[in-house]
Design an enzyme around this catalytic site. Structure first.
Site, mmCIF file in Angstrom:
data_model
loop_
_atom_site.group_PDB
_atom_site.id
_atom_site.type_symbol
_atom_site.label_atom_id
_atom_site.label_comp_id
_atom_site.label_asym_id
_atom_site.label_seq_id
_atom_site.Cartn_x
_atom_site.Cartn_y
_atom_site.Cartn_z
ATOM 1 N N HIS A 75 0.852 -1.263 -0.147
ATOM 2 C CA HIS A 75 -0.062 -0.096 0.050
ATOM 3 C C HIS A 75 0.878 1.316 0.010
ATOM 4 O O HIS A 75 0.281 2.300 -0.244
ATOM 5 C CB HIS A 75 -0.953 0.095 1.414
ATOM 6 C CG HIS A 75 -1.921 -0.863 1.511
ATOM 7 N ND1 HIS A 75 -2.466 -1.497 2.471
ATOM 8 C CD2 HIS A 75 -2.721 -1.400 0.400
ATOM 9 C CE1 HIS A 75 -3.411 -2.062 2.257
ATOM 10 N NE2 HIS A 75 -3.657 -2.256 0.777
ATOM 11 N N GLU A 127 -3.600 3.401 2.144
ATOM 12 C CA GLU A 127 -2.888 3.563 0.639
ATOM 13 C C GLU A 127 -2.951 5.032 0.499
ATOM 14 O O GLU A 127 -2.299 5.696 0.007
ATOM 15 C CB GLU A 127 -3.489 2.849 -0.303
ATOM 16 C CG GLU A 127 -3.057 3.054 -1.563
ATOM 17 C CD GLU A 127 -3.710 2.494 -2.918
ATOM 18 O OE1 GLU A 127 -4.087 1.448 -2.962
ATOM 19 O OE2 GLU A 127 -4.086 3.350 -3.929
ATOM 20 N N ASN A 223 -10.765 -3.882 -1.071
ATOM 21 C CA ASN A 223 -11.178 -4.601 -2.337
ATOM 22 C C ASN A 223 -12.150 -5.592 -2.292
ATOM 23 O O ASN A 223 -12.815 -5.839 -3.324
ATOM 24 C CB ASN A 223 -9.880 -4.537 -3.213
ATOM 25 C CG ASN A 223 -9.160 -6.031 -2.945
ATOM 26 O OD1 ASN A 223 -9.452 -6.915 -3.390
ATOM 27 N ND2 ASN A 223 -8.353 -5.790 -1.894
#
Ligand code: F3S
Length: 282
Positions: A75, A127, A223
């Site tokens: 990240h 991130e 995700n």
């Protein structure tokens, strides 16, 4: 019962690379730290902890690290974290995914030219925090269409929009469109990772054809949550599980087709286990 397994599933290139980096470092010996969990997957992190790796949670904890090697995860981290590690004389191994590194370079250079950086993503995600930490002036972080609608700008400065790599592509386009319509001077770098786009596209396609869809991934993996969101819209019987233990399926006889996909931080062995279980038991 037939099972359709998504081709793009499990560890992406960047996460695979970061996890391998840690295991290679373990072989070399010495005290090893990862800055944050190397992947959003408890099983993998627990295995690394058993092998002696310590997870550092943020700059405050980093202050207490006096020696050893710190591995930066896929990240990525803010520029200030590199500086802190250097000041503390720590040796670092940078496993930031090259696609994330590319975003750091874009925002660093574009904000250096005086542009306002807008990051489309989750403000709490490491991130995004890392990306914002490479901007020369504070970045604006927008996560939803509503936030984009509300955002007003008085200055004439050009805006440079980037995205968190794992952001939903459709949502990204919608948010960009809202900002463009405001008449601002906008340049856009689509920094959504292909691995994510491809995974989302394929998951949607599979979910639209199966009776039951299983999404495997860590609870904290954004995700994976997005994959779940996409699949749920296509298939009412979509399940989000972390490991096989979470899978309590009572499938009706009418179920013929089961789809399986997995987030970027899911190791292959977990996917295999789930797949075998579904094939054998139903
Ligand atoms: Fe990198 Fe894409 Fe994975 S940005 S960490 S390869 S999802």
């Amino acid at each position: 019962m037939e099972v359709i397994l998504a081709k793009s599933r499990g560890f992406c290139f960047g996460v695979q690379r970061a996890v391998e980096t840690v295991y290679k470092q373990i072989d070399k010996g010495g005290k090893i730290y990862t800055y944050g969990a190397i992947v959003n997957n408890e099983e993998v992190v627990e295995d690394l902890i058993k092998k002696g790796v310590t997870v550092i949670d943020g700059p405050e904890e980093l202050k207490n690290v006096l020696d050893g090697t710190v591995i930066i995860r896929a990240h990525g981290v803010a520029e200030s974290v590199y500086k802190q590690m250097e000041e503390q004389g720590l040796s670092t191994v940078d496993a930031t995914c090259p696609f994330v590194k590319r975003i750091h370079k874009i925002v660093q250079s574009e904000s250096g030219k005086g542009k306002q950086i807008v990051v489309i993503g989750n403000p709490a995600h490491p991130e995004v925090i890392g990306i914002a930490g490479w901007c020369k002036s504070p970045a604006i972080i927008i996560e939803s269409e509503e936030e984009a609608e509300k955002w007003e700008r008085n200055s004439e400065e050009e805006i440079c929009i980037v995205s968190q790599t794992t952001f939903n592509y459709k949502k990204f386009q919608d948010i960009v469109e809202i900002i463009r319509k405001k008449g601002y001077n906008v340049s856009v770098a689509n920094t959504i990772c292909n691995a994510t786009e491809e995974r989302q596209r394929e998951a949607k396609e599979i979910a639209s054809t199966v009776d039951v869809m299983i999404v495997i991934g860590g609870r904290h993996s954004s995700n994976t949550r997005k994959l779940y969101e996409i699949c749920s819209k296509e298939c009412a019987n979509t399940y989000f599980i972390q490991t096989l233990d979470d899978l309590h399926l009572e499938l009706p006889k009418s179920v013929r087709l089961v789809g399986i996909t997995a987030g970027a931080s899911t190791p292959n062995n977990i996917i295999e286990e789930v797949q075998n279980y579904v094939r054998i038991n139903f």
